[in-house]
Design an enzyme around this catalytic site. Structure first.
Site, PDB file in Angstrom:
ATOM      1  N   LYS A   5       0.868  -1.156   0.015  1.00  0.00           N
ATOM      2  CA  LYS A   5      -0.168  -0.032   0.090  1.00  0.00           C
ATOM      3  C   LYS A   5       0.659   1.395  -0.024  1.00  0.00           C
ATOM      4  CE  LYS A   5      -2.527  -0.569   3.707  1.00  0.00           C
ATOM      5  NZ  LYS A   5      -2.351  -1.659   4.280  1.00  0.00           N
TER       6      LYS A   5
ATOM      7  N   ARG B   7      -9.243   1.607   9.820  1.00  0.00           N
ATOM      8  CA  ARG B   7      -9.003  -0.033   9.805  1.00  0.00           C
ATOM      9  C   ARG B   7      -9.922  -0.714  10.576  1.00  0.00           C
ATOM     10  NH1 ARG B   7      -2.741   1.048   9.545  1.00  0.00           N
ATOM     11  NH2 ARG B   7      -1.942  -0.585   9.589  1.00  0.00           N
TER      12      ARG B   7
ATOM     13  N   ARG C 109      11.098  -6.853   4.232  1.00  0.00           N
ATOM     14  CA  ARG C 109      10.965  -5.681   3.907  1.00  0.00           C
ATOM     15  C   ARG C 109      12.144  -4.866   4.759  1.00  0.00           C
ATOM     16  NH1 ARG C 109       5.094  -2.730   4.203  1.00  0.00           N
ATOM     17  NH2 ARG C 109       5.158  -2.991   6.403  1.00  0.00           N
TER      18      ARG C 109
ATOM     19  N   ARG D  35      11.545  -2.782  10.531  1.00  0.00           N
ATOM     20  CA  ARG D  35      10.467  -1.958  11.193  1.00  0.00           C
ATOM     21  C   ARG D  35      10.260  -3.115  12.292  1.00  0.00           C
ATOM     22  NH1 ARG D  35       5.368  -0.100   7.603  1.00  0.00           N
ATOM     23  NH2 ARG D  35       4.482  -0.733   9.508  1.00  0.00           N
TER      24      ARG D  35
ATOM     25  N   ARG E  23      -0.311  -8.664  13.579  1.00  0.00           N
ATOM     26  CA  ARG E  23      -1.091  -7.656  12.512  1.00  0.00           C
ATOM     27  C   ARG E  23      -1.938  -8.451  11.612  1.00  0.00           C
ATOM     28  NH1 ARG E  23       4.096  -5.208  10.108  1.00  0.00           N
ATOM     29  NH2 ARG E  23       2.621  -3.495   9.133  1.00  0.00           N
TER      30      ARG E  23
HETATM   31  P1  AMP Z   1       0.937   1.235   9.100  1.00  0.00           P
HETATM   32  O1  AMP Z   1       2.211   1.682   8.857  1.00  0.00           O
HETATM   33  O2  AMP Z   1      -0.388   1.630   8.480  1.00  0.00           O
HETATM   34  O3  AMP Z   1       1.113  -0.389   8.867  1.00  0.00           O
HETATM   35  O4  AMP Z   1       0.594   1.281  10.676  1.00  0.00           O
HETATM   36  C1  AMP Z   1       1.673   0.885  11.677  1.00  0.00           C
HETATM   37  C2  AMP Z   1       0.887   0.686  13.106  1.00  0.00           C
HETATM   38  O5  AMP Z   1       0.350   1.775  13.371  1.00  0.00           O
HETATM   39  C3  AMP Z   1      -0.390  -0.372  12.826  1.00  0.00           C
HETATM   40  O6  AMP Z   1       0.209  -1.621  13.055  1.00  0.00           O
HETATM   41  C4  AMP Z   1      -1.172  -0.058  14.114  1.00  0.00           C
HETATM   42  O7  AMP Z   1      -0.413  -0.258  15.291  1.00  0.00           O
HETATM   43  C5  AMP Z   1      -0.810   1.756  14.246  1.00  0.00           C
HETATM   44  N1  AMP Z   1      -1.845   2.079  13.290  1.00  0.00           N
HETATM   45  C6  AMP Z   1      -1.640   2.907  12.278  1.00  0.00           C
HETATM   46  N2  AMP Z   1      -3.082   3.120  11.759  1.00  0.00           N
HETATM   47  C7  AMP Z   1      -4.061   2.794  12.478  1.00  0.00           C
HETATM   48  C8  AMP Z   1      -5.292   2.770  12.397  1.00  0.00           C
HETATM   49  N3  AMP Z   1      -6.169   3.319  11.591  1.00  0.00           N
HETATM   50  N4  AMP Z   1      -5.970   1.906  13.461  1.00  0.00           N
HETATM   51  C9  AMP Z   1      -5.059   1.452  14.376  1.00  0.00           C
HETATM   52  N5  AMP Z   1      -3.803   1.541  14.768  1.00  0.00           N
HETATM   53  C10 AMP Z   1      -3.224   1.931  13.476  1.00  0.00           C
END
Ligand code: AMP
Length: 248
Positions: free
Chosen positions: A41, A120, A159, A192, A203
């Site tokens: 994404k 989410r 990654r 990460r 996740r």
């Molecule tokens: P991402 O980079 O979008 O994969 O986000 C990394 C982490 O941030 C996720 O695994 C969650 O812990 C947190 N996070 C980001 N966006 C959200 C969201 N909309 N709702 C809940 N947790 C979020």
């Protein structure tokens, strides 16, 4: 191709304002990207934002920026959010919704936006509907990137990200010329915390349980645009553009 937009207002929140060239195409695309972690994404968001001239709004980027900031600058809510993030769990809805609400000016941007990682959960999607309704804005579409789970795990575990310029690599499919070193700026590549095997499982479970119901939610609203996330980033990007053209 449009210029990449400055999204510092989104990252910093508060009264920061964004600067940058508005889209030359004139159309304000208001998009959401859906898909399990690891489907690519982030890469698609960068490519689409560059092409469409929209703002890239990633909630994960806001949390990562908070993590990189001095501890004294973090609010207690953000501090708690970082704990959830580290374990690969979803941050509670209230915290994330507040964070987006504080940045509502970015949703109003005349060039449109691309939300990446938000919403989410169905609760977050409903909150976004309310926010947009209050601003008299509507979504253009929701791109849903689909990929089999074993492929997702392979992509996530390989990654790597540059600590300096944030460029993305993959140990198998997009390996840097020199192991552990960024091709672009010489920065150090890191994995990460939430891409480690124990967090990946959490996740993916969170995605299945909380986020996958959003596909039904947006399908019912006639907004869902399914995209196969197999192949190269460029192939996926072309598929996305074709689907958007058909939609808009
Ligand atoms: P991402 O980079 O979008 O994969 O986000 C990394 C982490 O941030 C996720 O695994 C969650 O812990 C947190 N996070 C980001 N966006 C959200 C969201 N909309 N709702 C809940 N947790 C979020």
């Amino acid at each position: 191709m449009a210029q990449k937009r400055d999204n510092s207002a989104w990252i910093k929140g508060g009264n920061a304002t964004s600067a940058g060239a508005p889209s030359s195409s004139g159309k304000a695309w208001r998009l959401i990207l859906l898909g399990a972690p690891g489907v690519g994404k982030g890469t698609q968001a960068d490519l689409l934002c560059e092409r469409l001239g929209t703002l890239h709004l990633s909630t994960g980027d806001v949390f990562r920026a908070a993590k990189a900031a001095p501890a004294g600058d973090r609010t207690p809510a953000i501090e708690r959010a970082l704990g959830y993030m580290k374990r690969g769990e979803l941050v509670p809805d209230d915290t994330v919704i507040d964070l987006v609400r504080e940045r509502v000016a970015c949703l109003r941007d005349a060039t449109g936006f691309l939300l990446d990682g938000f919403p989410r959960t169905v609760v977050q999607a409903e909150a976004l509907d309310q926010l947009m309704k209050a601003e008299k804005l509507s979504l253009t579409g929701v791109l849903d990137y689909e990929l089999p789970t074993d492929e997702v795990v392979k992509r996530l575990s390989g990654r790597r990200t540059c600590a300096k310029c944030r460029a993305g690599f993959h140990v198998v499919t997009m390996a840097p010329k020199k192991e552990g070193v960024c091709d672009h700026c010489g920065g150090e590549l890191y994995q990460r915390e939430d891409d480690r095997p124990e967090s990946i499982r959490v996740r993916l479970d969170a995605y299945q349980k909380s986020t996958s119901p959003l596909t039904d939610y947006y399908r019912k609203l006639g907004l869902l645009i399914p995209i196969s996330a197999t192949g190269s980033p460029e192939e996926i990007f072309q598929r996305s553009l074709t689907a958007l053209k058909a939609k808009g």
